[in-house]
Design a protein around this motif. Sequence first.
Motif, PDB file in Angstrom:
ATOM      1  N   ALA A 138       0.834  -1.207   0.000  1.00  0.00           N
ATOM      2  CA  ALA A 138       0.000   0.000   0.000  1.00  0.00           C
ATOM      3  C   ALA A 138       0.867   1.254   0.000  1.00  0.00           C
ATOM      4  CB  ALA A 138      -0.930  -0.004   1.207  1.00  0.00           C
ATOM      5  N   THR A 139       1.961   1.213   0.756  1.00  0.00           N
ATOM      6  CA  THR A 139       2.869   2.359   0.804  1.00  0.00           C
ATOM      7  C   THR A 139       3.494   2.622  -0.560  1.00  0.00           C
ATOM      8  OG1 THR A 139       3.386   1.873   3.122  1.00  0.00           O
ATOM      9  CG2 THR A 139       4.925   3.279   1.932  1.00  0.00           C
ATOM     10  N   VAL A 140       3.942   1.579  -1.231  1.00  0.00           N
ATOM     11  CA  VAL A 140       4.516   1.731  -2.571  1.00  0.00           C
ATOM     12  C   VAL A 140       3.449   2.220  -3.552  1.00  0.00           C
ATOM     13  CG1 VAL A 140       5.555   0.488  -4.507  1.00  0.00           C
ATOM     14  CG2 VAL A 140       6.299   0.004  -2.165  1.00  0.00           C
ATOM     15  N   LEU A 141       2.249   1.670  -3.441  1.00  0.00           N
ATOM     16  CA  LEU A 141       1.170   2.056  -4.349  1.00  0.00           C
ATOM     17  C   LEU A 141       0.801   3.523  -4.184  1.00  0.00           C
ATOM     18  CD1 LEU A 141      -0.789   1.052  -6.490  1.00  0.00           C
ATOM     19  CD2 LEU A 141      -2.387   0.447  -4.656  1.00  0.00           C
ATOM     20  N   ILE A 142       0.850   4.039  -2.964  1.00  0.00           N
ATOM     21  CA  ILE A 142       0.555   5.449  -2.734  1.00  0.00           C
ATOM     22  C   ILE A 142       1.530   6.333  -3.518  1.00  0.00           C
ATOM     23  CG2 ILE A 142       0.625   7.289  -0.986  1.00  0.00           C
ATOM     24  CD1 ILE A 142      -0.499   5.257   1.007  1.00  0.00           C
ATOM     25  N   SER A 143       2.804   5.985  -3.486  1.00  0.00           N
ATOM     26  CA  SER A 143       3.802   6.758  -4.238  1.00  0.00           C
ATOM     27  C   SER A 143       3.523   6.712  -5.729  1.00  0.00           C
ATOM     28  CB  SER A 143       5.214   6.215  -3.958  1.00  0.00           C
ATOM     29  OG  SER A 143       5.638   6.537  -2.672  1.00  0.00           O
ATOM     30  N   GLY A 196      12.221   7.380 -11.758  1.00  0.00           N
ATOM     31  CA  GLY A 196      11.921   5.976 -11.497  1.00  0.00           C
ATOM     32  C   GLY A 196      13.027   5.059 -11.974  1.00  0.00           C
ATOM     33  N   LEU A 197      13.619   5.375 -13.128  1.00  0.00           N
ATOM     34  CA  LEU A 197      14.723   4.564 -13.650  1.00  0.00           C
ATOM     35  C   LEU A 197      15.934   4.638 -12.723  1.00  0.00           C
ATOM     36  CD1 LEU A 197      15.902   2.832 -15.922  1.00  0.00           C
ATOM     37  CD2 LEU A 197      16.557   4.949 -17.093  1.00  0.00           C
ATOM     38  N   GLY A 204       0.283  13.523 -10.102  1.00  0.00           N
ATOM     39  CA  GLY A 204       1.097  14.726 -10.295  1.00  0.00           C
ATOM     40  C   GLY A 204       1.497  14.919 -11.741  1.00  0.00           C
ATOM     41  N   CYS A 205       1.799  13.837 -12.428  1.00  0.00           N
ATOM     42  CA  CYS A 205       2.147  13.932 -13.852  1.00  0.00           C
ATOM     43  C   CYS A 205       0.960  14.423 -14.675  1.00  0.00           C
ATOM     44  CB  CYS A 205       2.614  12.573 -14.358  1.00  0.00           C
ATOM     45  SG  CYS A 205       4.213  12.046 -13.714  1.00  0.00           S
ATOM     46  N   ALA A 206      -0.225  13.917 -14.370  1.00  0.00           N
ATOM     47  CA  ALA A 206      -1.427  14.335 -15.102  1.00  0.00           C
ATOM     48  C   ALA A 206      -1.760  15.796 -14.844  1.00  0.00           C
ATOM     49  CB  ALA A 206      -2.599  13.454 -14.701  1.00  0.00           C
ATOM     50  N   HIS A 207      -1.526  16.258 -13.626  1.00  0.00           N
ATOM     51  CA  HIS A 207      -1.846  17.637 -13.268  1.00  0.00           C
ATOM     52  C   HIS A 207      -0.841  18.632 -13.844  1.00  0.00           C
ATOM     53  CE1 HIS A 207      -3.441  20.954 -10.936  1.00  0.00           C
ATOM     54  NE2 HIS A 207      -2.202  21.216 -10.498  1.00  0.00           N
ATOM     55  N   SER A 208       0.434  18.269 -13.831  1.00  0.00           N
ATOM     56  CA  SER A 208       1.486  19.196 -14.278  1.00  0.00           C
ATOM     57  C   SER A 208       1.933  18.945 -15.709  1.00  0.00           C
ATOM     58  CB  SER A 208       2.701  19.068 -13.351  1.00  0.00           C
ATOM     59  OG  SER A 208       3.227  17.758 -13.391  1.00  0.00           O
ATOM     60  N   HIS A 209       1.359  17.935 -16.360  1.00  0.00           N
ATOM     61  CA  HIS A 209       1.738  17.554 -17.727  1.00  0.00           C
ATOM     62  C   HIS A 209       3.244  17.293 -17.831  1.00  0.00           C
ATOM     63  CE1 HIS A 209      -2.306  18.682 -18.975  1.00  0.00           C
ATOM     64  NE2 HIS A 209      -2.145  19.855 -18.368  1.00  0.00           N
ATOM     65  N   MET A 210       3.772  16.680 -16.792  1.00  0.00           N
ATOM     66  CA  MET A 210       5.200  16.365 -16.735  1.00  0.00           C
ATOM     67  C   MET A 210       5.346  14.842 -16.705  1.00  0.00           C
ATOM     68  SD  MET A 210       8.009  17.674 -13.927  1.00  0.00           S
ATOM     69  CE  MET A 210       6.931  17.182 -12.590  1.00  0.00           C
ATOM     70  N   LEU A 211       6.085  14.284 -17.643  1.00  0.00           N
ATOM     71  CA  LEU A 211       6.214  12.834 -17.743  1.00  0.00           C
ATOM     72  C   LEU A 211       7.670  12.374 -17.732  1.00  0.00           C
ATOM     73  CD1 LEU A 211       4.851  10.089 -18.094  1.00  0.00           C
ATOM     74  CD2 LEU A 211       4.939  10.460 -20.579  1.00  0.00           C
ATOM     75  N   LEU A 212       8.529  13.074 -18.465  1.00  0.00           N
ATOM     76  CA  LEU A 212       9.906  12.614 -18.630  1.00  0.00           C
ATOM     77  C   LEU A 212      10.655  12.560 -17.292  1.00  0.00           C
ATOM     78  CD1 LEU A 212      12.220  11.773 -20.465  1.00  0.00           C
ATOM     79  CD2 LEU A 212      12.748  14.215 -20.793  1.00  0.00           C
ATOM     80  N   GLU A 213      10.537  13.630 -16.501  1.00  0.00           N
ATOM     81  CA  GLU A 213      11.283  13.681 -15.242  1.00  0.00           C
ATOM     82  C   GLU A 213      10.903  12.565 -14.272  1.00  0.00           C
ATOM     83  OE1 GLU A 213       9.827  16.114 -16.730  1.00  0.00           O
ATOM     84  OE2 GLU A 213      11.101  17.903 -16.843  1.00  0.00           O
ATOM     85  N   GLY A 256       8.066   9.363  -8.047  1.00  0.00           N
ATOM     86  CA  GLY A 256       8.517   8.398  -9.046  1.00  0.00           C
ATOM     87  C   GLY A 256       9.752   7.645  -8.582  1.00  0.00           C
ATOM     88  N   PHE A 257      10.694   8.394  -8.006  1.00  0.00           N
ATOM     89  CA  PHE A 257      11.914   7.761  -7.499  1.00  0.00           C
ATOM     90  C   PHE A 257      11.611   6.851  -6.314  1.00  0.00           C
ATOM     91  CE2 PHE A 257      15.299   7.773  -4.345  1.00  0.00           C
ATOM     92  CZ  PHE A 257      16.355   7.255  -5.081  1.00  0.00           C
ATOM     93  N   VAL A 258      10.880   7.388  -5.343  1.00  0.00           N
ATOM     94  CA  VAL A 258      10.598   6.645  -4.113  1.00  0.00           C
ATOM     95  C   VAL A 258       9.762   5.402  -4.403  1.00  0.00           C
ATOM     96  CG1 VAL A 258       9.396   6.739  -1.900  1.00  0.00           C
ATOM     97  CG2 VAL A 258      10.842   8.643  -2.603  1.00  0.00           C
TER      98      VAL A 258
END
Length: 309
Positions: free
Chosen positions: A91-96, A117-118, A103-112, A197-199
């Motif tokens: 559940a903790t991982v899923l929340i992230s 995550g990589l 956040g990506c959908a709201h800010s239209h930011m995908l690459l970062e 994404g990283f976490v």
Amino acid sequence: MSTPFPPSQLQLLPKVHQQCRRQPPTTAWFSCSATTTTTAAKSKHKEGQIVIKAKPLSPATIAQTRDSPFTNALDLQSTWPQRAWVASGCATVLISVVKCAAGCAHSHMLLEPVLAGLIGYVLADLGSGVYHWGIDNYGDASTPVFGSQIEAFQGHHKWPWTITRRQFANNLHAVAKAVTFTVLPLELALDDPVVYGFVGVCSGCIMFSQQFHAWAHSTKSRLPPLVVALQDAGLLVSRSQHAAHHRAPYNNNYCIVSGVWNQFLDDNNVFEALEMILFFKLGVRPRSWSEPSFGWIEEVETSSQTTVY
């Protein structure tokens, strides 16, 4: 120096000693003793001949001689508290992951976030190797906080195949508990899709690293096709790569997520350098510097130990 045996029979003593040291990895245990016959005793053997007698050991003696991982099959089964901790970690991982997607959908930011995550995936493999190296080489069961993990990983060298017998939550609950306590506060304190994404990816790979580890000890015929494909692609640590860690001198291939760091760390003697630093600063010797003891030598799995619990 005089001996009670003729010179011709002294040549047999190394063989006798070797035979007496053998203890088959089955439930039939024997102790060996060497005696000599005399003319006064009625025997089928010639006078002065060395005789090897096999005596079955009692269950109490076996329990003192060998710490088998199968003394209690319940130790390999998942308990409800363990399942609860794994559910909490998932559940903790899923929340992230969800917060990152939102956040990506709201800010239209995908690459970062994808790059973050990589990076999290790559660093999770490095982290698993550093942690694995540490608990393989330092501490014991009495070490505060990490004692149970140290005991489990060091015992894993003797019985590596037991990890494939552990149920899912039994294998993952300790790491899931750590993920819950460390990642959940970060999720409550931060609000950045890149961080999420990283976490999310890093903590997810670390939590499931023990499952990746278990798959690296399974044969391909027992693995789902998707897992085999990921191992063959180098995205998950494979059986062939991890097998080197379970061969003497037991001081390489520590990473258990993807194994992508193993060659770099081993070729550049990174862990050896860390061991030297710790030795000169703290005077602590790692176990990898010593001749592997009996506890490091893998015990062969027998047919009586292949029950799936």
